[in-house]
Design an enzyme around this catalytic site. Structure first.
Site, PDB file in Angstrom:
ATOM      1  NE  ARG A  94      -2.049   1.917   3.374  1.00 60.40           N
ATOM      2  CZ  ARG A  94      -1.745   1.342   4.539  1.00 60.40           C
ATOM      3  NH1 ARG A  94      -2.156   0.119   4.820  1.00 60.40           N
ATOM      4  NH2 ARG A  94      -1.006   1.993   5.409  1.00 60.40           N
ATOM      5  CD  GLU A 110       5.088   3.728   5.830  1.00 60.66           C
ATOM      6  OE1 GLU A 110       6.276   3.368   5.965  1.00 60.66           O
ATOM      7  OE2 GLU A 110       4.187   3.370   6.599  1.00 60.66           O
ATOM      8  CG  ASN A 112       2.778   0.925   4.660  1.00 60.96           C
ATOM      9  OD1 ASN A 112       3.415   1.008   5.692  1.00 60.96           O
ATOM     10  ND2 ASN A 112       1.989   1.899   4.222  1.00 60.96           N
ATOM     11  CB  SER A 117      -4.088  -2.306   8.259  1.00 63.77           C
ATOM     12  OG  SER A 117      -3.177  -2.836   9.165  1.00 63.77           O
ATOM     13  CE  LYS A 275       8.160   4.987   8.483  1.00 59.98           C
ATOM     14  NZ  LYS A 275       7.642   3.605   8.546  1.00 59.98           N
ATOM     15  CE  LYS A 329       7.757   9.578   8.072  1.00 63.08           C
ATOM     16  NZ  LYS A 329       6.997   8.996   6.931  1.00 63.08           N
ATOM     17  CD  GLU A 333       7.018   0.386   8.049  1.00 61.30           C
ATOM     18  OE1 GLU A 333       5.885   0.838   7.828  1.00 61.30           O
ATOM     19  OE2 GLU A 333       8.067   0.884   7.596  1.00 61.30           O
ATOM     20  N   GLY A 334       3.854   0.453  11.717  1.00 62.02           N
ATOM     21  CA  GLY A 334       2.726   0.191  12.610  1.00 62.02           C
ATOM     22  C   GLY A 334       2.154   1.421  13.256  1.00 62.02           C
ATOM     23  NE  ARG A 416      -4.139   5.031   6.635  1.00 65.62           N
ATOM     24  CZ  ARG A 416      -2.870   4.983   7.002  1.00 65.62           C
ATOM     25  NH1 ARG A 416      -2.549   4.772   8.262  1.00 65.62           N
ATOM     26  NH2 ARG A 416      -1.917   5.167   6.100  1.00 65.62           N
TER      27      ARG A 416
END
Ligand code: ADP
Ligand code: HGS
Length: 446
Positions: A94, A110, A112, A117, A275, A329, A333-334, A416
């Protein structure tokens, strides 16, 4: 409806996933641009994943100061030493974007490449919005057809099913690696449902701890778990140090990597999504190492925000002076890991004093400022009005079997939306809500 297992409401097993009452607006040209980028990023991930030395070299300093990345690199190095070939490679990615209002350009937050998710719940929100606009569109002067179709979960399941077919063992299963206390299981459920109902494939949910206890690899490389042959390992965990509480989980990860199962993602694909690699790929002349098509390279570069390693004294000085213009950063992740504003200034000042490779654990990124708009967010059954900003994620699926590209598609989206005052994002992290998309004609001009 989209549900998340409660972690907070006492005595209640389920809460609905937070969502926006109506879709976020985005001028259609940016939607088209984001969709067009998906297959190019998919191909880039695959090409970079094959250059083991590039991954090892680019992450060599990070390895010194970040144990999690170091453990991933150790497994990767072991696979290089045995010349492990992944003939069937599956990526379910994604790529997340924000529309920078100052430059009116779509910039990548970024890419992923592991455990992306909401391919399950995202489409439900698109459907909810289209239904609401079908019923009340005239009053709201909104047209339902401007909410793009969103088939992320069925297309992800299709790509997994095609990988299963390439593995070519009828009795084999798809194994989904999950967290012991998974809260997002209903999002994952949609993939399991489509695999079973549309493709007749069984999915087994296992934690890394269970794989270590129940799994083993046959001499021919076949991974057996619970006595079942595993065609595809689909990770919905394994992306954060919290998923490796002991050596058992690391040996499970190694066992899977050593097997002939199709990994989604392989350790290489996961490393490409760090990253630090995002920042390295933004350096001059690096994309040219992996892609030939000059137009594709230009399209990728057009969506890169400013990205710097902390070798650069100048940029550190600027960031300490104007921390609000940057995001710091770590290689995590998450959600919930980034550093902003005064914390960024303090952290950079401290890291500079520490000297050595401590700085290599981070990258610095230009902060993107999307235009805020009014929205109604529904959380815990209550509707709140607020000024929000949104982040568009485009799902991509990529399946390669030896020299044949079987799938390379954009497959759905995730919007989102969070209150504009929130630095961090993320639905699971508790900052954002699930939204969808409403395509408008107007292009934003300052
Ligand atoms: P993670 O991999 O932990 O999700 P991300 O890089 O995706 O970390 O960042 C998490 C959230 O932080 C994003 O969803 C977004 O809300 C915010 N964010 C990250 N980078 C930027 C940026 N350059 N500008 C503005 N917001 C950002
Ligand atoms: C799952 N429990 C991600 N994935 O996509 N974050 C958000 O869902 O399987 O919360 O906003 C795992 C990261 C954006 C979604 C959660 C990319 C997860 O956190 C997996 S690594």
């Amino acid at each position: 409806m989209s549900r998340i297992r409660s972690g907070t409401v006492p005595g209640v097993g389920l809460v609905h996933a937070p969502f926006s009452l109506l879709p976020a607006h985005l001028p259609e040209p940016f939607w088209k641009q984001a969709c067009e980028l998906a297959p190019i990023f998919n191909e880039l991930v695959d090409r970079v994943s094959l250059d083991g030395n590039f991954l090892q070299d680019s992450l060599s300093k990070t390895r010194q100061v970040d144990d999690f990345t170091s453990r991933l690199l150790e497994i990767h190095r072991k696979m290089m030493e045995i010349n492990k070939e992944e003939n069937i490679r599956l990526g379910l990615h994604r790529s997340d974007y924000m529309l920078d209002s100052e430059t009116s350009s779509l910039l990548q937050i970024e890419l992923n490449t592991i455990s992306t998710s909401f391919p399950g719940l995202g489409p439900l929100v698109s459907e909810l919005h289209r239904t609401l606009i079908n019923q009340y569109g005239r009053v709201l002067s909104l047209e339902p057809k401007r909410v793009p179709g969103n088939a992320a979960s069925s297309k992800f399941a299709e790509a997994l099913a095609r990988a299963w077919t390439e593995f070519d063992v009828d009795s084999a299963i798809v194994m989904m690696i999950v967290q012991p206390e998974e809260r997002n299981m209903y999002d994952q459920y949609w993939i399991t449902k489509y695999l079973k109902e549309s493709h007749g494939i069984t999915t087994l949910r296992k934690t890394l701890t269970q794989v270590e206890a129940e799994g083993h690899v046959l001499p021919d490389g076949t991974l057996l778990v619970d006595g079942k042959k595993v065609a595809v390992v689909y990770y919905r965990a394994g992306y954060t140090p919290n998923d490796y509480p002991s050596e058992a989980e690391w040996s499970a990860r190694l066992l899977i990597e050593q097997s002939s199962s199709v990994k989604c993602p392989s350790i290489s694909y996961q490393l490409v999504g760090t990253k630090r690699i995002q920042q390295e790929l933004a350096n001059p002349n690096v994309l040219e190492r992996f892609l030939e098509n000059k137009e594709d390279i230009a399209k990728l570069r057009k969506c890169f925000a400013g990205l710097w390693s902390l070798d650069d004294e100048e940029i550190i000085k600027t960031a300490i002076e104007k921390p609000e213009l940057f995001v710091l950063k770590p290689q995590r992740e998450g959600g919930g890991n980034n550093i902003y504003g005064l914390d960024l200034r303090e952290t950079l000042t401290r890291l500079q004093k520490e000297g050595g490779d401590a700085l290599a654990a981070y990258i610095l990124m230009q902060r993107i400022f999307p235009k805020a708009s009014l929205a109604y967010l529904v959380r815990g059954g209550i509707c709140h009005e607020g000024l929000v900003i949104s982040e568009l994620g485009i799902y991509g699926s990529y399946l390669r079997s030896k020299d044949k590209v079987i799938t390379n598609d954009q497959c759905g989206y995730l919007m989102r939306t969070k209150v504009s005052s929130s630095d961090e994002g993320g639905v699971a992290a508790g900052f954002a809500v699930l939204d969808s998309l409403y395509l408008t004609d107007k292009v934003i001009h300052n």
